[in-house]
Design a protein around this motif. Structure first.
Motif, mmCIF file in Angstrom:
data_model
loop_
_atom_site.group_PDB
_atom_site.id
_atom_site.type_symbol
_atom_site.label_atom_id
_atom_site.label_comp_id
_atom_site.label_asym_id
_atom_site.label_seq_id
_atom_site.Cartn_x
_atom_site.Cartn_y
_atom_site.Cartn_z
ATOM 1 N N ASN A 1 0.828 -1.218 0.000
ATOM 2 C CA ASN A 1 0.000 0.000 0.000
ATOM 3 C C ASN A 1 0.859 1.263 0.000
ATOM 4 N N GLY A 2 2.011 1.191 -0.646
ATOM 5 C CA GLY A 2 2.877 2.346 -0.750
ATOM 6 C C GLY A 2 3.713 2.624 0.466
ATOM 7 N N ARG A 3 3.727 1.717 1.458
ATOM 8 C CA ARG A 3 4.470 1.955 2.700
ATOM 9 C C ARG A 3 5.437 0.809 2.910
ATOM 10 N N TYR A 4 6.616 1.126 3.485
ATOM 11 C CA TYR A 4 7.666 0.141 3.696
ATOM 12 C C TYR A 4 7.320 -0.727 4.908
ATOM 13 N N VAL A 5 7.371 -2.048 4.742
ATOM 14 C CA VAL A 5 7.000 -3.006 5.796
ATOM 15 C C VAL A 5 8.040 -4.113 5.850
ATOM 16 N N ILE A 6 7.940 -4.929 6.964
ATOM 17 C CA ILE A 6 8.818 -6.088 7.110
ATOM 18 C C ILE A 6 7.944 -7.316 7.361
ATOM 19 N N PRO A 7 8.401 -8.537 6.926
ATOM 20 C CA PRO A 7 7.610 -9.758 7.126
ATOM 21 C C PRO A 7 7.821 -10.310 8.554
ATOM 22 N N VAL A 8 6.715 -10.468 9.285
ATOM 23 C CA VAL A 8 6.765 -10.942 10.681
ATOM 24 C C VAL A 8 5.894 -12.189 10.789
ATOM 25 N N ARG A 9 6.364 -13.163 11.570
ATOM 26 C CA ARG A 9 5.557 -14.364 11.799
ATOM 27 C C ARG A 9 4.268 -13.983 12.507
ATOM 28 N N ASP A 10 3.191 -14.627 12.093
ATOM 29 C CA ASP A 10 1.903 -14.274 12.668
ATOM 30 C C ASP A 10 1.864 -14.542 14.185
ATOM 31 N N ASP A 11 2.536 -15.596 14.611
ATOM 32 C CA ASP A 11 2.513 -15.908 16.038
ATOM 33 C C ASP A 11 3.404 -14.978 16.863
ATOM 34 N N ALA A 12 4.234 -14.138 16.176
ATOM 35 C CA ALA A 12 5.130 -13.229 16.906
ATOM 36 C C ALA A 12 4.843 -11.782 16.591
ATOM 37 N N ARG A 13 3.645 -11.502 16.069
ATOM 38 C CA ARG A 13 3.359 -10.133 15.644
ATOM 39 C C ARG A 13 3.323 -9.149 16.813
ATOM 40 N N ARG A 14 3.036 -9.666 18.040
ATOM 41 C CA ARG A 14 3.005 -8.763 19.189
ATOM 42 C C ARG A 14 4.413 -8.338 19.614
ATOM 43 N N GLY A 15 5.423 -9.007 19.076
ATOM 44 C CA GLY A 15 6.788 -8.651 19.431
ATOM 45 C C GLY A 15 7.299 -7.445 18.665
ATOM 46 N N VAL A 16 6.577 -7.007 17.593
ATOM 47 C CA VAL A 16 7.001 -5.846 16.795
ATOM 48 C C VAL A 16 5.878 -4.829 16.824
ATOM 49 N N ARG A 17 6.135 -3.666 17.388
ATOM 50 C CA ARG A 17 5.135 -2.614 17.442
ATOM 51 C C ARG A 17 5.029 -1.939 16.063
ATOM 52 N N GLY A 18 3.810 -1.777 15.614
ATOM 53 C CA GLY A 18 3.596 -1.131 14.316
ATOM 54 C C GLY A 18 2.208 -1.426 13.763
ATOM 55 N N ILE A 19 2.007 -1.126 12.463
ATOM 56 C CA ILE A 19 0.704 -1.264 11.797
ATOM 57 C C ILE A 19 0.790 -2.409 10.786
ATOM 58 N N ILE A 20 -0.193 -3.312 10.860
ATOM 59 C CA ILE A 20 -0.249 -4.428 9.895
ATOM 60 C C ILE A 20 -0.976 -3.952 8.636
ATOM 61 N N HIS A 21 -0.305 -4.120 7.496
ATOM 62 C CA HIS A 21 -0.883 -3.675 6.218
ATOM 63 C C HIS A 21 -1.343 -4.827 5.350
ATOM 64 N N ASP A 22 -0.850 -6.061 5.551
ATOM 65 C CA ASP A 22 -1.211 -7.163 4.675
ATOM 66 C C ASP A 22 -0.799 -8.463 5.344
ATOM 67 N N ARG A 23 -1.259 -9.595 4.789
ATOM 68 C CA ARG A 23 -0.832 -10.901 5.258
ATOM 69 C C ARG A 23 -0.661 -11.810 4.050
ATOM 70 N N SER A 24 0.132 -12.828 4.205
ATOM 71 C CA SER A 24 0.391 -13.756 3.110
ATOM 72 C C SER A 24 -0.825 -14.643 2.866
ATOM 73 N N GLN A 25 -0.851 -15.346 1.736
ATOM 74 C CA GLN A 25 -1.970 -16.214 1.424
ATOM 75 C C GLN A 25 -2.090 -17.376 2.405
ATOM 76 N N SER A 26 -0.955 -17.822 2.917
ATOM 77 C CA SER A 26 -0.998 -18.933 3.884
ATOM 78 C C SER A 26 -1.409 -18.466 5.273
ATOM 79 N N GLY A 27 -1.332 -17.180 5.531
ATOM 80 C CA GLY A 27 -1.667 -16.641 6.838
ATOM 81 C C GLY A 27 -0.546 -16.748 7.845
#
Length: 810
Positions: free
Chosen positions: A192-218
């Motif tokens: 969505n025009g913003r720079y992001v990093i790939p984070v494991r879904d089970d560890a998303r609380r370990g990185v503070r920020g805004i979720i913009h998308d998720r992979s097809q596998s989830g």
């Protein structure tokens, strides 16, 4: 031009064929909607344009249509106020303007061979400023370039800086101890025009920020780290400003297009018209077509005509496919009706369709597949009834359909109409059908229409034979091969050969035999008469062809004889000219040798006299050669004659003597002690005359008349003056002059010295002196001639005079 049932002539298939040779979408659309010109001048202009285009194709090849595209949808999209064209549309328009510039240059190159088309190209509007603006503002993919505006360039530089900062900051976060365990993979991406990093879904609380998308596998979510949100926001703001600037620039470019929209449409329409002209020319080249002559009330004369659609079918056929057989179709203005008859499947309907389609082509500006010299009358209406239009839905039988169509034709037919009727009188009782057909022919002829019909009805064939406004023609039939030849023969009708054709097509023999028994006696007699008439006509045509061939051979032989005679005259003139030139060279050489010998011989007076006499003799022989050479060049060469017996004389000199020897083609003539070697052709026997006195040696010289006593040498060179003096001395001696004057002027004295050198030691000169002061002084020389060479009394005697006592030493 009005058309009724033009689709029956194959008009639309022809237009589709023409569209294949257009280079632009606009030209193809024009070809598919090809219209006929309503006025004679417009028809002739279109034909001339096609002729010019063919010359241009030969001289410069096809126009460079590449890139012209179809700008009509783009211009229509830009027309509404406030409309904005996108980048690809503007790029396509720019390519079209660049192609128009190349086509204009092509138009300039063809001006020597196609001035009318070159003028049409030059008259099209130009848009160099708009083309340059679009080229600078847009890249080939339609994206605005940094050159489009300074603000756009600055915004894009700012965006590049922000993206580099974001990339560096996010990459540093990837190495952070708190973030690294939560990463699915180690990379930076954009959502969505913003720079992001790939984070494991089970560890998303370990990185503070805004979720913009998720992979097809989830299993992966894409998180914008909290630390980069302000910088991403700034990047988004600047990108929005870039978008607004790009939209403003596109709107500005579209406004520039909209302001000149009428001129752009004129350019597109003009290129489409020229594309149609070159499509007609390219098709004409492919069909080996010729420009017809179109005139009002002229003859319909199609020579070696071929149906264009049949020719096009052969283009993709195998090499063994037969060629289209040409036909000669003539309907003169003084006999405006043609009735075609002959065998079934013989090509009558094809001939009818060919005539109609070629007339339509000519009126659309197309060259026709026929031989040069073909003529087409200017036609306002082409009215056609071909084929069977019976319909169960409309309750129409074959005959009812024919009557309905003919009724429609009769309401509009008139002068400048071409009416084509297939199988006239068919579909009903033959007798009544023939009567109706004859009445229709009379009605159409009374209306001034040009008519071509086909029929199998014998009464209509007879009617065409007796009606002065009609003529019969038949498709020839090969009696040996039992098949039609598809060629037209004029002046007589032809039988249908229905039973013969049916037998050749495989109908059982017993059926054919029964059919022959059912044929009436009158029908058999008529068919026999028609066959005999057809045979006599072919025999007469063969005789006429043979007579024409012999006449052509005689004409060619006569022309060859004239050419040979002209060549012989030319050769004779060349020989005479060459002989004259050779003689002039010979005389010049002789004079030059005389002058050289006179200059050398200065010691011994006696030796000078003898050598000078010999040089003088050669000079006279050379002059005689000059006099006889032109005449000899025009006379045939004769075989060498025998040496004449008795006394002989040299031609042109009058020197007499006897032949004493012959060797190497030369004869030696002795006159007393004076001998001369000459060719055999330069001597002739002496006829008549009185005998010489015994013991004397005489040289006979011809007398000269009207020789002046003065010679003017002013303006001559030394060599020219010496040659003139030599000849003048000879003429003066032969004329009997005792004293002469040579006028050479004073000047530098060079001419006087040349004259003195020539006179010094000359055998014909007794003495010389400068003239008296009152008679010219140093500007003239008085010459006294030798008394032994001349005398006033001998000068007055007629005929040859003898110079006695001047012996030439051996």
């Amino acid at each position: 031009m009005a058309l009724i049932h033009d689709d029956l002539l194959g008009w639309q298939p022809f237009r589709d064929l023409l569209a294949r040779f257009a280079g632009t979408p606009s030209g193809r659309d024009r070809a598919r909607e090809l219209m006929l010109h309503p006025a004679l001048h417009a028809v002739q202009t279109a034909l001339q344009e096609t002729t010019e285009a063919r010359r241009a194709l030969t001289a410069e090849g096809s126009p460079p249509w590449d890139g012209a595209g179809d700008a009509r949808p783009i211009l229509a999209e830009a027309a509404p106020p406030g409309a904005v064209l996108d980048g690809p549309a503007l790029v396509a328009l720019g390519r079209g303007l660049a192609a128009a510039a190349r086509l204009r240059a092509y138009g300039q190159r063809i001006r020597p061979v196609a001035p009318r088309l070159a003028g049409a190209w030059a008259a099209l509007p130009e848009f160099p400023d708009l083309a340059a603006l679009l080229h600078d503002a847009l890249d080939p993919d339609g994206r605005l370039t940094d050159r489009a505006s300074p603000r756009l360039r600055a915004l894009r530089r700012q965006i590049a800086t922000l993206r580099a900062d974001l990339q560096a900051r996010v990459e540093r976060l990837l190495d952070h101890p708190a973030v690294q365990p939560a990463l699915q993979e180690r990379y930076v991406t954009v959502r969505n025009g913003r720079y992001v990093i790939p984070v494991r879904d089970d560890a998303r609380r370990g990185v503070r920020g805004i979720i913009h998308d998720r992979s097809q596998s989830g299993a992966t979510v894409f998180v914008e780290p909290e630390e980069t949100i302000p910088l991403n926001n700034e990047l988004t703001r600047v990108c929005l400003e870039e978008r607004d600037e790009e939209l403003r620039l596109l709107a500005e470019l579209t406004d520039g297009v909209r302001r000149i929209l009428p001129a752009l449409r004129e350019l597109v329409e003009g290129l489409g018209d020229l594309d149609l002209v070159f499509a007609r020319a390219t098709l004409a080249e492919r069909l080996d077509a010729a420009e017809p002559e179109v005139t009002v009330n002229g003859d319909l004369d199609l020579r070696a005509a071929r149906h264009p659609l049949l020719v096009a079918q052969r283009w993709g056929a195998a090499s063994g496919a037969g060629a289209v057989i040409p036909i000669d179709l003539r309907v003169p203005a003084d006999r405006p009706g043609l009735v075609l008859s002959g065998p079934n499947a013989g090509g009558k309907t094809v001939a009818l369709e060919t005539a109609g389609l070629l007339v339509l082509m000519a009126h659309a500006g197309c060259h026709i597949p026929a031989a040069p010299g073909s003529r087409v009358p200017f036609t306002e209406r082409v009215l056609t009834v071909i084929g069977d239009e019976q319909s169960l839905a409309q309750d129409l039988s074959t005959f009812s359909s024919f009557v309905r169509q003919v009724r429609e034709i009769l309401t509009v037919a008139g002068p400048a109409s071409l009416v084509l009727l297939d199988e006239l009188g068919a579909g009903t009782d033959p007798t009544e059908g023939a009567a109706l057909g004859a009445a229709l022919l009379e009605a159409l002829l009374d209306r001034g229409a040009r008519i071509v019909v086909t029929t199998h009805l014998e009464p209509l064939k007879v009617f065409a034979q007796v009606e002065p406004r009609l003529q019969n023609a038949t498709v020839a039939f090969d009696a040996e091969r039992l098949e039609p030849t598809f060629r037209l023969e004029y002046g007589h009708p032809g039988p249908s050969h229905a039973l013969t054709i049916a037998e050749r097509l495989g109908l059982p023999a017993e059926v054919i035999a029964r059919a022959r028994l059912h044929v009436g006696e009158e029908s058999r007699r008529i068919e026999t008469l028609l066959a005999a008439l057809e045979a006599r006509t072919r025999d007469a045509e063969a005789r006429a062809t043979e007579a024409a061939r012999r006449e052509a051979e005689a004409t060619a032989a006569l022309a060859g004889a004239r050419v040979a005679a002209d060549r012989a005259q030319t050769d004779a003139r060349d020989l005479r000219r060459a002989a004259e030139e050779q003689a002039q060279i010979l005389l010049a050489n002789a004079r030059r040798q005389v002058g050289q010998e006179l200059d050398r011989l200065k010691v011994d007076e006696a030796g000078r006299r003898r050598a000078a006499q010999e040089a003088y003799r050669r000079l006279r022989v050379a002059e005689a050669t000059l006099q006889s050479a032109p005449a000899a060049a025009d006379e045939p060469t004769e075989p060498a004659a025998a040496i004449p017996p008795g006394e002989v004389q040299l031609r042109g000199l009058g020197l007499r003597g006897r032949v004493v020897a012959e060797a190497d083609g030369l004869v030696t003539v002795q006159a007393g002690s004076f001998t001369v070697k000459v060719s055999r052709s330069e001597i002739e026997p002496v006829t008549g005359g009185r005998p010489k006195p015994a013991g004397s040696t005489a040289v006979s010289l011809p007398a000269r008349e009207n020789v002046p006593r003065e010679l003017h040498l002013l303006g001559l060179t030394s060599d020219e003056a010496r040659a003139a003096v030599e000849k003048f001395l000879d003429d003066a001696v032969l004329a009997g002059h005792r004293e002469i004057r040579l006028i050479h002027g004073k000047g530098t004295g060079a001419l006087r010295r040349a004259v003195e050198a020539c006179l010094r030691g000359h055998p014909l000169v007794a003495s010389s002196r400068l003239a008296e002061p009152a008679a010219g002084g140093a500007g003239a020389t008085v010459v006294t001639l030798d008394e032994g060479a001349t005398g006033e009394d001998r000068a007055r005697r007629p005929g040859p005079r003898a110079v006695q006592g001047r012996r030439a030493t051996r």
